[in-house]
Design a protein around this motif. Structure first.
Motif, PDB file in Angstrom:
ATOM      1  N   ASN A  48       0.780  -1.243   0.000  1.00 28.71           N
ATOM      2  CA  ASN A  48       0.000   0.000   0.000  1.00 28.71           C
ATOM      3  C   ASN A  48       0.811   1.294   0.000  1.00 28.71           C
ATOM      4  O   ASN A  48       0.250   2.346  -0.274  1.00 28.71           O
ATOM      5  CB  ASN A  48      -0.924   0.042   1.228  1.00 28.71           C
ATOM      6  N   CYS A  49       2.081   1.221   0.353  1.00 25.70           N
ATOM      7  CA  CYS A  49       2.770   2.474   0.666  1.00 25.70           C
ATOM      8  C   CYS A  49       3.870   2.875  -0.298  1.00 25.70           C
ATOM      9  O   CYS A  49       4.535   3.883  -0.056  1.00 25.70           O
ATOM     10  CB  CYS A  49       3.326   2.412   2.078  1.00 25.70           C
ATOM     11  N   CYS A  52       2.833   5.521  -4.611  1.00 23.59           N
ATOM     12  CA  CYS A  52       2.963   6.936  -5.004  1.00 23.59           C
ATOM     13  C   CYS A  52       4.340   7.521  -4.717  1.00 23.59           C
ATOM     14  O   CYS A  52       4.727   8.501  -5.330  1.00 23.59           O
ATOM     15  CB  CYS A  52       1.929   7.779  -4.267  1.00 23.59           C
ATOM     16  N   HIS A  53       5.049   6.982  -3.756  1.00 26.81           N
ATOM     17  CA  HIS A  53       6.354   7.545  -3.399  1.00 26.81           C
ATOM     18  C   HIS A  53       7.234   6.436  -2.852  1.00 26.81           C
ATOM     19  O   HIS A  53       6.766   5.339  -2.588  1.00 26.81           O
ATOM     20  CB  HIS A  53       6.213   8.692  -2.392  1.00 26.81           C
ATOM     21  N   TYR A  57      10.198   8.331   2.162  1.00 28.45           N
ATOM     22  CA  TYR A  57       9.269   9.223   2.872  1.00 28.45           C
ATOM     23  C   TYR A  57       8.996   8.685   4.277  1.00 28.45           C
ATOM     24  O   TYR A  57       8.857   9.446   5.219  1.00 28.45           O
ATOM     25  CB  TYR A  57       7.940   9.308   2.120  1.00 28.45           C
ATOM     26  N   GLN A  61      10.961  10.003   8.562  1.00 30.77           N
ATOM     27  CA  GLN A  61      10.153  10.621   9.619  1.00 30.77           C
ATOM     28  C   GLN A  61      10.932  10.587  10.935  1.00 30.77           C
ATOM     29  O   GLN A  61      11.758   9.697  11.147  1.00 30.77           O
ATOM     30  CB  GLN A  61       8.819   9.880   9.774  1.00 30.77           C
ATOM     31  N   LYS A  76      -4.106  10.094   6.383  1.00 33.53           N
ATOM     32  CA  LYS A  76      -3.939  11.218   5.449  1.00 33.53           C
ATOM     33  C   LYS A  76      -3.640  10.705   4.044  1.00 33.53           C
ATOM     34  O   LYS A  76      -4.071  11.282   3.053  1.00 33.53           O
ATOM     35  CB  LYS A  76      -2.802  12.124   5.956  1.00 33.53           C
ATOM     36  N   MET A  77      -2.885   9.577   3.955  1.00 33.48           N
ATOM     37  CA  MET A  77      -2.574   9.019   2.633  1.00 33.48           C
ATOM     38  C   MET A  77      -3.869   8.604   1.944  1.00 33.48           C
ATOM     39  O   MET A  77      -3.992   8.678   0.729  1.00 33.48           O
ATOM     40  CB  MET A  77      -1.633   7.812   2.747  1.00 33.48           C
ATOM     41  N   PHE A  81      -5.154  12.209   0.241  1.00 34.00           N
ATOM     42  CA  PHE A  81      -4.238  11.890  -0.856  1.00 34.00           C
ATOM     43  C   PHE A  81      -4.752  10.807  -1.799  1.00 34.00           C
ATOM     44  O   PHE A  81      -4.237  10.648  -2.886  1.00 34.00           O
ATOM     45  CB  PHE A  81      -2.851  11.509  -0.304  1.00 34.00           C
ATOM     46  N   ALA A  83      -5.005   7.291  -1.354  1.00 35.44           N
ATOM     47  CA  ALA A  83      -4.488   5.917  -1.357  1.00 35.44           C
ATOM     48  C   ALA A  83      -5.639   4.937  -1.131  1.00 35.44           C
ATOM     49  O   ALA A  83      -6.536   5.196  -0.336  1.00 35.44           O
ATOM     50  CB  ALA A  83      -3.438   5.761  -0.260  1.00 35.44           C
ATOM     51  N   ILE A  85      -6.334   2.238   0.599  1.00 35.98           N
ATOM     52  CA  ILE A  85      -5.975   1.368   1.720  1.00 35.98           C
ATOM     53  C   ILE A  85      -7.266   0.924   2.392  1.00 35.98           C
ATOM     54  O   ILE A  85      -8.108   1.758   2.724  1.00 35.98           O
ATOM     55  CB  ILE A  85      -5.098   2.129   2.747  1.00 35.98           C
ATOM     56  N   LEU A  97       4.602   0.242  11.263  1.00 33.70           N
ATOM     57  CA  LEU A  97       5.363   1.479  11.063  1.00 33.70           C
ATOM     58  C   LEU A  97       5.917   2.034  12.375  1.00 33.70           C
ATOM     59  O   LEU A  97       7.091   2.404  12.455  1.00 33.70           O
ATOM     60  CB  LEU A  97       4.490   2.535  10.367  1.00 33.70           C
TER      61      LEU A  97
HETATM   62  C1  HEC Z   1      -2.248   7.784  -3.398  1.00 29.27           C
HETATM   63  C2  HEC Z   1      -0.814   8.032  -3.268  1.00 29.27           C
HETATM   64  C3  HEC Z   1      -0.152   7.688  -1.940  1.00 29.27           C
HETATM   65  C4  HEC Z   1      -0.084   6.459  -1.321  1.00 29.27           C
HETATM   66  C5  HEC Z   1      -0.647   5.132  -1.806  1.00 29.27           C
HETATM   67  C6  HEC Z   1       0.669   6.666  -0.102  1.00 29.27           C
HETATM   68  N1  HEC Z   1       1.092   7.967  -0.017  1.00 29.27           N
HETATM   69 FE1  HEC Z   1       2.301   8.762   1.396  1.00 29.27          FE
HETATM   70  N2  HEC Z   1       2.296  10.538   0.445  1.00 29.27           N
HETATM   71  C7  HEC Z   1       1.531  10.833  -0.669  1.00 29.27           C
HETATM   72  C8  HEC Z   1       1.669  12.242  -0.980  1.00 29.27           C
HETATM   73  C9  HEC Z   1       0.992  12.974  -2.140  1.00 29.27           C
HETATM   74  C10 HEC Z   1       2.563  12.764  -0.018  1.00 29.27           C
HETATM   75  C11 HEC Z   1       3.055  14.195   0.116  1.00 29.27           C
HETATM   76  C12 HEC Z   1       4.146  14.393  -0.879  1.00 29.27           C
HETATM   77  C13 HEC Z   1       4.807  15.716  -0.698  1.00 29.27           C
HETATM   78  O1  HEC Z   1       4.476  16.438   0.233  1.00 29.27           O
HETATM   79  O2  HEC Z   1       5.682  15.986  -1.499  1.00 29.27           O
HETATM   80  C14 HEC Z   1       2.953  11.663   0.858  1.00 29.27           C
HETATM   81  C15 HEC Z   1       3.836  11.774   1.908  1.00 29.27           C
HETATM   82  C16 HEC Z   1       4.088  10.793   2.840  1.00 29.27           C
HETATM   83  C17 HEC Z   1       4.940  10.931   3.993  1.00 29.27           C
HETATM   84  C18 HEC Z   1       5.754  12.170   4.342  1.00 29.27           C
HETATM   85  C19 HEC Z   1       5.163  12.911   5.480  1.00 29.27           C
HETATM   86  C20 HEC Z   1       3.904  13.599   5.155  1.00 29.27           C
HETATM   87  O3  HEC Z   1       3.030  13.554   6.028  1.00 29.27           O
HETATM   88  O4  HEC Z   1       3.774  14.202   4.078  1.00 29.27           O
HETATM   89  C21 HEC Z   1       4.882   9.764   4.677  1.00 29.27           C
HETATM   90  C22 HEC Z   1       5.556   9.407   5.979  1.00 29.27           C
HETATM   91  C23 HEC Z   1       4.022   8.875   3.929  1.00 29.27           C
HETATM   92  N3  HEC Z   1       3.578   9.515   2.806  1.00 29.27           N
HETATM   93  C24 HEC Z   1       3.714   7.592   4.306  1.00 29.27           C
HETATM   94  C25 HEC Z   1       2.881   6.739   3.594  1.00 29.27           C
HETATM   95  C26 HEC Z   1       2.484   5.423   4.073  1.00 29.27           C
HETATM   96  C27 HEC Z   1       2.892   4.812   5.396  1.00 29.27           C
HETATM   97  C28 HEC Z   1       1.702   4.886   3.096  1.00 29.27           C
HETATM   98  C29 HEC Z   1       0.993   3.542   3.139  1.00 29.27           C
HETATM   99  C30 HEC Z   1       0.007   3.390   4.187  1.00 29.27           C
HETATM  100  C31 HEC Z   1       1.602   5.864   2.021  1.00 29.27           C
HETATM  101  N4  HEC Z   1       2.321   6.973   2.368  1.00 29.27           N
HETATM  102  C32 HEC Z   1       0.904   5.681   0.837  1.00 29.27           C
HETATM  103  C33 HEC Z   1       0.775   9.957  -1.404  1.00 29.27           C
HETATM  104  C34 HEC Z   1       0.587   8.626  -1.113  1.00 29.27           C
END
Ligand code: HEC
Length: 109
Positions: A48-49, A52-53, A57, A61, A76-77, A81, A83, A85, A97
């Motif tokens: 799941n994580c 997108c990135h 990321y 933290q 928030k994802m 955003f 995701a 999930i 995590l």
């Molecule tokens: C649908 C796309 C997507 C998915 C899937 C995704 N993320 Fe993200 N994530 C983002 C975006 C957009 C950002 C912000 C990017 C930026 O600020 O440049 C981000 C940023 C983050 C950050 C940086 C801190 C923050 O709050 O911005 C963390 C930690 C993170 N993601 C964790 C996760 C985790 C854990 C998962 C799986 C549960 C996940 N991401 C899945 C899109 C996603």
């Protein structure tokens, strides 16, 4: 002029041992993937994580981040955003995590 050349040679030979040490490069540990774990959230995070990135990321933290922080981050994802999930997977992902990258890490991690 002549002395300047001699001085340069002396400096160069004095620095030679350091140059040799500088070539002894230690590569950092593999950081491009989630840290393997027995926790069920490990597989879920892989699934799941990193759509997108990169894992970076998550790895970057603050290590003292508490469970509530990871929960808020995962939610928030999902919203806003986008995701995909499953709600029932969130507790396991958060558990993995916080125990791997956050405040509940066991010592030596
Ligand atoms: C649908 C796309 C997507 C998915 C899937 C995704 N993320 Fe993200 N994530 C983002 C975006 C957009 C950002 C912000 C990017 C930026 O600020 O440049 C981000 C940023 C983050 C950050 C940086 C801190 C923050 O709050 O911005 C963390 C930690 C993170 N993601 C964790 C996760 C985790 C854990 C998962 C799986 C549960 C996940 N991401 C899945 C899109 C996603």
């Amino acid at each position: 002029m002549k002395y300047a050349l001699i001085r340069m040679l002396l400096i160069a030979s004095a620095l030679a041992p350091y140059a040799a040490t500088a070539l002894d490069i230690q590569l950092p540990a593999e950081t491009a993937a989630f840290k393997p774990s027995e926790l069920p959230g490990y597989v879920l995070a892989q699934r799941n994580c990193i759509i997108c990135h990169s894992v970076h990321y998550i790895q970057s933290q603050p290590p003292a981040s508490p469970r509530s922080y990871w929960e808020a981050t995962v939610k928030k994802m999902k919203v806003p955003f986008g995701a995909k999930i499953a709600d029932e997977d969130i507790p396991a992902i958060v558990d993995y995590l916080v125990k791997t990258y956050g405040a509940e890490r066991s010592s030596g991690n």
